[in-house]
Structure formats: structure tokens, C-alpha cells
Design a protein around this motif. Structure first.
Motif, PDB file in Angstrom:
ATOM      1  N   THR A 153     -32.196 111.629 -22.149  1.00  0.00           N
ATOM      2  CA  THR A 153     -31.132 110.995 -21.358  1.00  0.00           C
ATOM      3  C   THR A 153     -29.789 111.311 -21.997  1.00  0.00           C
ATOM      4  O   THR A 153     -29.714 111.507 -23.210  1.00  0.00           O
ATOM      5  CB  THR A 153     -31.323 109.465 -21.280  1.00  0.00           C
ATOM      6  OG1 THR A 153     -31.358 108.952 -22.605  1.00  0.00           O
ATOM      7  CG2 THR A 153     -32.611 109.100 -20.564  1.00  0.00           C
ATOM      8  N   PRO A 154     -28.734 111.350 -21.202  1.00  0.00           N
ATOM      9  CA  PRO A 154     -27.435 111.712 -21.772  1.00  0.00           C
ATOM     10  C   PRO A 154     -26.735 110.528 -22.441  1.00  0.00           C
ATOM     11  O   PRO A 154     -27.152 109.388 -22.301  1.00  0.00           O
ATOM     12  CB  PRO A 154     -26.653 112.182 -20.549  1.00  0.00           C
ATOM     13  CG  PRO A 154     -27.220 111.394 -19.426  1.00  0.00           C
ATOM     14  CD  PRO A 154     -28.664 111.174 -19.739  1.00  0.00           C
ATOM     15  N   ILE A 155     -25.663 110.867 -23.137  1.00  0.00           N
ATOM     16  CA  ILE A 155     -24.791 109.845 -23.719  1.00  0.00           C
ATOM     17  C   ILE A 155     -23.752 109.475 -22.668  1.00  0.00           C
ATOM     18  O   ILE A 155     -23.134 110.356 -22.066  1.00  0.00           O
ATOM     19  CB  ILE A 155     -24.061 110.411 -24.964  1.00  0.00           C
ATOM     20  CG1 ILE A 155     -25.062 110.808 -26.049  1.00  0.00           C
ATOM     21  CG2 ILE A 155     -23.040 109.419 -25.499  1.00  0.00           C
ATOM     22  CD1 ILE A 155     -24.442 111.706 -27.124  1.00  0.00           C
ATOM     23  N   TYR A 156     -23.559 108.195 -22.469  1.00  0.00           N
ATOM     24  CA  TYR A 156     -22.496 107.759 -21.559  1.00  0.00           C
ATOM     25  C   TYR A 156     -21.324 107.141 -22.314  1.00  0.00           C
ATOM     26  O   TYR A 156     -20.182 107.473 -22.073  1.00  0.00           O
ATOM     27  CB  TYR A 156     -23.032 106.752 -20.535  1.00  0.00           C
ATOM     28  CG  TYR A 156     -23.673 107.408 -19.341  1.00  0.00           C
ATOM     29  CD1 TYR A 156     -22.930 107.727 -18.213  1.00  0.00           C
ATOM     30  CD2 TYR A 156     -25.027 107.716 -19.339  1.00  0.00           C
ATOM     31  CE1 TYR A 156     -23.517 108.342 -17.113  1.00  0.00           C
ATOM     32  CE2 TYR A 156     -25.620 108.325 -18.244  1.00  0.00           C
ATOM     33  CZ  TYR A 156     -24.856 108.633 -17.129  1.00  0.00           C
ATOM     34  OH  TYR A 156     -25.439 109.235 -16.051  1.00  0.00           O
ATOM     35  N   ARG A 157     -21.634 106.221 -23.222  1.00  0.00           N
ATOM     36  CA  ARG A 157     -20.534 105.455 -23.811  1.00  0.00           C
ATOM     37  C   ARG A 157     -20.498 105.466 -25.323  1.00  0.00           C
ATOM     38  O   ARG A 157     -19.430 105.490 -25.911  1.00  0.00           O
ATOM     39  CB  ARG A 157     -20.625 103.992 -23.346  1.00  0.00           C
ATOM     40  CG  ARG A 157     -20.096 103.777 -21.970  1.00  0.00           C
ATOM     41  CD  ARG A 157     -20.221 102.325 -21.584  1.00  0.00           C
ATOM     42  NE  ARG A 157     -19.626 101.431 -22.564  1.00  0.00           N
ATOM     43  CZ  ARG A 157     -19.662 100.117 -22.493  1.00  0.00           C
ATOM     44  NH1 ARG A 157     -20.271  99.544 -21.489  1.00  0.00           N
ATOM     45  NH2 ARG A 157     -19.095  99.376 -23.408  1.00  0.00           N
ATOM     46  N   ASP A 158     -21.649 105.345 -25.942  1.00  0.00           N
ATOM     47  CA  ASP A 158     -21.673 105.118 -27.386  1.00  0.00           C
ATOM     48  C   ASP A 158     -21.709 106.444 -28.141  1.00  0.00           C
ATOM     49  O   ASP A 158     -22.670 107.202 -28.035  1.00  0.00           O
ATOM     50  CB  ASP A 158     -22.902 104.261 -27.741  1.00  0.00           C
ATOM     51  CG  ASP A 158     -22.784 103.650 -29.131  1.00  0.00           C
ATOM     52  OD1 ASP A 158     -22.029 104.210 -29.954  1.00  0.00           O
ATOM     53  OD2 ASP A 158     -23.441 102.635 -29.389  1.00  0.00           O
ATOM     54  N   CYS A 194     -28.073 103.638 -30.102  1.00  0.00           N
ATOM     55  CA  CYS A 194     -29.321 103.549 -29.326  1.00  0.00           C
ATOM     56  C   CYS A 194     -30.523 103.955 -30.175  1.00  0.00           C
ATOM     57  O   CYS A 194     -31.634 103.514 -29.915  1.00  0.00           O
ATOM     58  CB  CYS A 194     -29.257 104.461 -28.107  1.00  0.00           C
ATOM     59  SG  CYS A 194     -27.883 104.117 -26.997  1.00  0.00           S
ATOM     60  N   LEU A 224     -38.297 101.452 -33.709  1.00  0.00           N
ATOM     61  CA  LEU A 224     -38.467 101.793 -32.292  1.00  0.00           C
ATOM     62  C   LEU A 224     -38.893 100.533 -31.545  1.00  0.00           C
ATOM     63  O   LEU A 224     -39.746  99.800 -32.023  1.00  0.00           O
ATOM     64  CB  LEU A 224     -39.571 102.857 -32.203  1.00  0.00           C
ATOM     65  CG  LEU A 224     -40.026 103.345 -30.842  1.00  0.00           C
ATOM     66  CD1 LEU A 224     -38.936 104.160 -30.179  1.00  0.00           C
ATOM     67  CD2 LEU A 224     -41.293 104.190 -30.990  1.00  0.00           C
ATOM     68  N   GLY A 225     -38.264 100.254 -30.407  1.00  0.00           N
ATOM     69  CA  GLY A 225     -38.609  99.028 -29.682  1.00  0.00           C
ATOM     70  C   GLY A 225     -38.192  99.092 -28.236  1.00  0.00           C
ATOM     71  O   GLY A 225     -37.903 100.178 -27.720  1.00  0.00           O
ATOM     72  N   THR A 226     -38.143  97.935 -27.600  1.00  0.00           N
ATOM     73  CA  THR A 226     -37.830  97.890 -26.168  1.00  0.00           C
ATOM     74  C   THR A 226     -36.427  98.406 -25.871  1.00  0.00           C
ATOM     75  O   THR A 226     -36.175  98.935 -24.805  1.00  0.00           O
ATOM     76  CB  THR A 226     -37.931  96.456 -25.635  1.00  0.00           C
ATOM     77  OG1 THR A 226     -37.061  95.636 -26.418  1.00  0.00           O
ATOM     78  CG2 THR A 226     -39.336  95.920 -25.723  1.00  0.00           C
ATOM     79  N   ALA A 227     -35.502  98.218 -26.813  1.00  0.00           N
ATOM     80  CA  ALA A 227     -34.107  98.596 -26.577  1.00  0.00           C
ATOM     81  C   ALA A 227     -33.612  99.615 -27.595  1.00  0.00           C
ATOM     82  O   ALA A 227     -32.414  99.817 -27.728  1.00  0.00           O
ATOM     83  CB  ALA A 227     -33.221  97.355 -26.613  1.00  0.00           C
ATOM     84  N   SER A 228     -34.518 100.238 -28.310  1.00  0.00           N
ATOM     85  CA  SER A 228     -34.106 101.276 -29.256  1.00  0.00           C
ATOM     86  C   SER A 228     -35.085 102.432 -29.221  1.00  0.00           C
ATOM     87  O   SER A 228     -36.304 102.235 -29.226  1.00  0.00           O
ATOM     88  CB  SER A 228     -34.034 100.727 -30.680  1.00  0.00           C
ATOM     89  OG  SER A 228     -33.755 101.798 -31.567  1.00  0.00           O
ATOM     90  N   ALA A 229     -34.510 103.629 -29.207  1.00  0.00           N
ATOM     91  CA  ALA A 229     -35.349 104.829 -29.136  1.00  0.00           C
ATOM     92  C   ALA A 229     -35.808 105.295 -30.515  1.00  0.00           C
ATOM     93  O   ALA A 229     -36.423 106.345 -30.634  1.00  0.00           O
ATOM     94  CB  ALA A 229     -34.574 105.940 -28.429  1.00  0.00           C
TER      95      ALA A 229
END
Lengths: 176, 169
Positions: B128-133, B139, B144-149
């Protein structure tokens, strides 16, 4: 405590205790006002959800639990505690969670847009996507492009999956 | 303390970003023996401090590449390629801490930005691309978890792809 002040305080408490007896019941309130709000059906959402996943749902944007609009699915935020961003494909429950997040942003306005085809620009979702209103993620759609049509046609009860599919299948620039 | 003094302090404190301050504090102190510079704080969200609000020289994009998903061994000399939504490209290379830096004056990118890593024959593309951060670790943090790759890594399958040998001392 002076007598007058004490009396005022106790009468306030007394009034507060009496109020629930005098206020109309929830049943009475709902029977006199039409509180039914309309929204697009959740069964048409997965195609829209996939387009939003592609365009809005990375972990640094709406794939975050701190967002009012939070989108769950493959490549971003996961609903199951056992899942990871690149784990399982987007589940039915994740589509539903994203749907509920979206339709609950501005339910009254959404109802107007869905039922009466009111101007979709009344929805902050549309204004932000189109860049009419400040959006940290910038303008993500131009009126009439695939993402815009995918979202707006769904919101206005004219759902067409084709533009959503176009968003999902769009190729991104690649390094040679 | 007079009300005037209290208001003055409160108004001065109002200029800070408590969320940013808290996030920076949570990073903890510098590792002992590593001076402040391009080798410090590998794997941390660089842009938290390296931004106008963070009071360190601003970075547009920065992060650290590790050997594989199960290892926190950094890998140097990885080419990091970026391409933005208009096709504008930029490339840089990881240092001996596995870290890379892109400064705003080097690359005027418009999101979304796609990223790929290359070292020798190994190519790894971000899904997936970078949008903001601009911080990879925003990210890509551990665990590794539900909200971290999970942390950024080069080798997906060590049985198929050969882990590159570090060229650093």
C-alpha cells in the motif's frame, strides 16, 4: 450554609428527582416524531468499501482507530485481534464495521442525501474527498471520476459497482 | 502565583502540541554510545522529531530497513525507490544503521507515494502507498498487530531469498 441557599439547593434536587416523572417517555417522544433515518443498504457496501480501502484506508490515514471514519480491511486496520494488515482478506464483519462507521458520520444529512437526493456536498465525506473542505489527506477525487462516482452514486441511492471496480483495478505509477 | 502569571504560563503551554510531546517522550533516551546523527534511533518514527514541530531538521520520508520480519538486524546499502502519484521518482540508500532519509528539498512528492526496496537480486515492494506519515515506523512498528504492519524488512522468505551480507564495519 445560609438558610436561603440551603433551601435553593434542596429544591433543586427535589425538582431534579421529579423531572423524570414529568418528562415524556421515550415511547411518547418517538411516537410523535419520525426518527427513521435512511441510508444505503449494507449489502451494496463491499464494492464501495474496496474502493475506499484502496484510496483512503492506509494505516496512516483512515485505517486508524482514532478516526471518526475508520475503514477496516486487508492492507490496513484489522477488526479481529488475531489479524494483521497483510493477513486475511477483508471479512464480512470488517465491511460491516466500515459501513457503520461511514453511515454514522452524519446520519441525518446522509438520510436527506439518500432519500431526497439532496446535494451530496452537504456530507463532509464528499466535501473532504473532493477537496472542497480541508482534508489532511488532500483532494482524493475529482467530481465525476471513478472514486467520486463510486461514492456519490452509492450515497444517492443510484449504486453502480463499475466505478468502484475501476478504482480497485486502477494501475499506479511504477518505477521502471 | 497570581492569576496573570498562571494565564501567561497556560497560554505559553497552549502553543505546544501535547500529543506530539507525549509521542516524542515515549521514544525514550538516546541509546548509549550512539551519537545524535544518521545512525541514531533506528526503527523509530523519525519524522516525529524531524519536522517543523519537532525541532529537528525536517525529513519528508525516513525509516529503517531490517533483514527480515523476525530480525532486528539492520541492513545497509538497500536502494529505496519512491514514485509519487505524478510519477516523480526519488532514490536513496540505507546506511549502516539500516536507515534512510529523504529531505523535503530533495523530493517534492505528492501522495500517494509507492515504495520499493532493492538490494542485489532482492526486490520488495510495499503493498500500500504512503499517504500522510513520512515515518515508516508510524505504520511499521513492532509488534505486528491489527494496526501495525511490523518493522520494514527486505527478505520475505530466507529459504528463497538470500539475506545480503552487510558491507558495514
Amino acid at each position: 450554609m445560609p438558610l436561603k441557599l440551603a433551601f435553593a439547593a434542596w429544591s433543586g434536587i427535589g425538582l431534579a428527582l421529579l423531572m423524570p416523572c414529568c418528562a415524556p417517555s421515550l415511547e411518547e417522544q418517538t411516537s410523535t416524531h419520525d426518527t427513521t433515518l435512511a441510508a444505503p443498504a449494507p449489502d451494496s457496501f463491499p464494492e464501495v468499501g474496496e474502493a475506499l480501502q484502496q484510496s483512503c484506508a492506509t494505516l496512516d490515514c483512515h485505517g486508524q482507530v482514532g478516526r471518526a471514519l475508520r475503514i477496516y480491511g486487508y492492507g490496513g486496520l484489522r477488526l479481529s485481534l488475531l489479524d494483521t494488515p497483510l493477513g486475511d482478506p477483508t471479512s464480512e464483519l470488517e465491511y460491516l464495521a466500515s459501513y457503520e462507521s461511514l453511515v454514522n458520520l452524519e446520519p441525518e444529512v446522509l438520510s436527506e442525501v439518500f432519500t431526497w437526493q439532496a446535494d451530496p456536498n452537504q456530507l463532509s465525506l464528499v466535501r473532504k474527498t473532493r477537496g472542497i473542505e480541508h482534508h489532511k489527506g488532500g483532494q482524493r477525487a475529482i467530481p465525476g471520476d471513478a472514486l467520486d462516482r463510486c461514492i456519490v452514486l452509492w450515497l444517492t441511492d443510484n449504486f453502480d459497482p463499475d466505478p468502484c471496480t475501476d478504482v480497485v483495478n486502477a494501475e499506479h505509477p511504477t518505477i521502471e | 502565583m497570581s492569576l496573570g502569571t498562571a494565564l501567561l504560563i497556560a497560554s505559553a503551554m497552549g502553543c505546544a502540541d501535547p500529543v506530539l510531546d507525549e509521542a516524542i517522550d515515549a521514544l525514550g533516551p538516546e541509546a548509549s554510545g550512539v551519537p545524535t546523527g544518521p545512525l541514531h534511533r533506528p526503527g523509530q518514527p523519525c519524522v516525529l522529531c524531524h519536522s517543523e514541530a519537532g525541532n529537528a531538521p525536517p525529513f519528508l520520508l525516513a525509516g529503517t530497513v531490517f533483514v527480515d520480519a523476525h530480525s532486528l538486524t539492520p541492513i545497509d546499502d538497500v536502494r529505496v525507490d519512491f514514485i509519487d502519484t505524478f510519477g516523480e521518482t526519488f532514490s536513496t540508500t540505507t546506511n549502516c544503521a539500516g536507515s534512510f532519509i529523504v529531505r523535503p528539498q530533495e523530493y517534492s512528492a505528492h501522495s500517494p507515494i509507492w515504495v520499493s526496496l532493492r538490494r542485489d537480486e532482492v526486490l520488495r515492494e510495499m503493498e500500500t502507498p504512503i499517504y500522510r506519515d513520512g515515518s515508516c515506523a508510524g505504520c511499521h512498528s513492532d509488534p505486528l498487530g491489527t494496526a501495525s504492519a511490523g518493522h520494514v524488512f527486505l527478505i520475505d522468505d530466507p529459504e528463497v531469498e538470500q539475506a545480503p551480507v552487510s558491507r558495514c564495519p
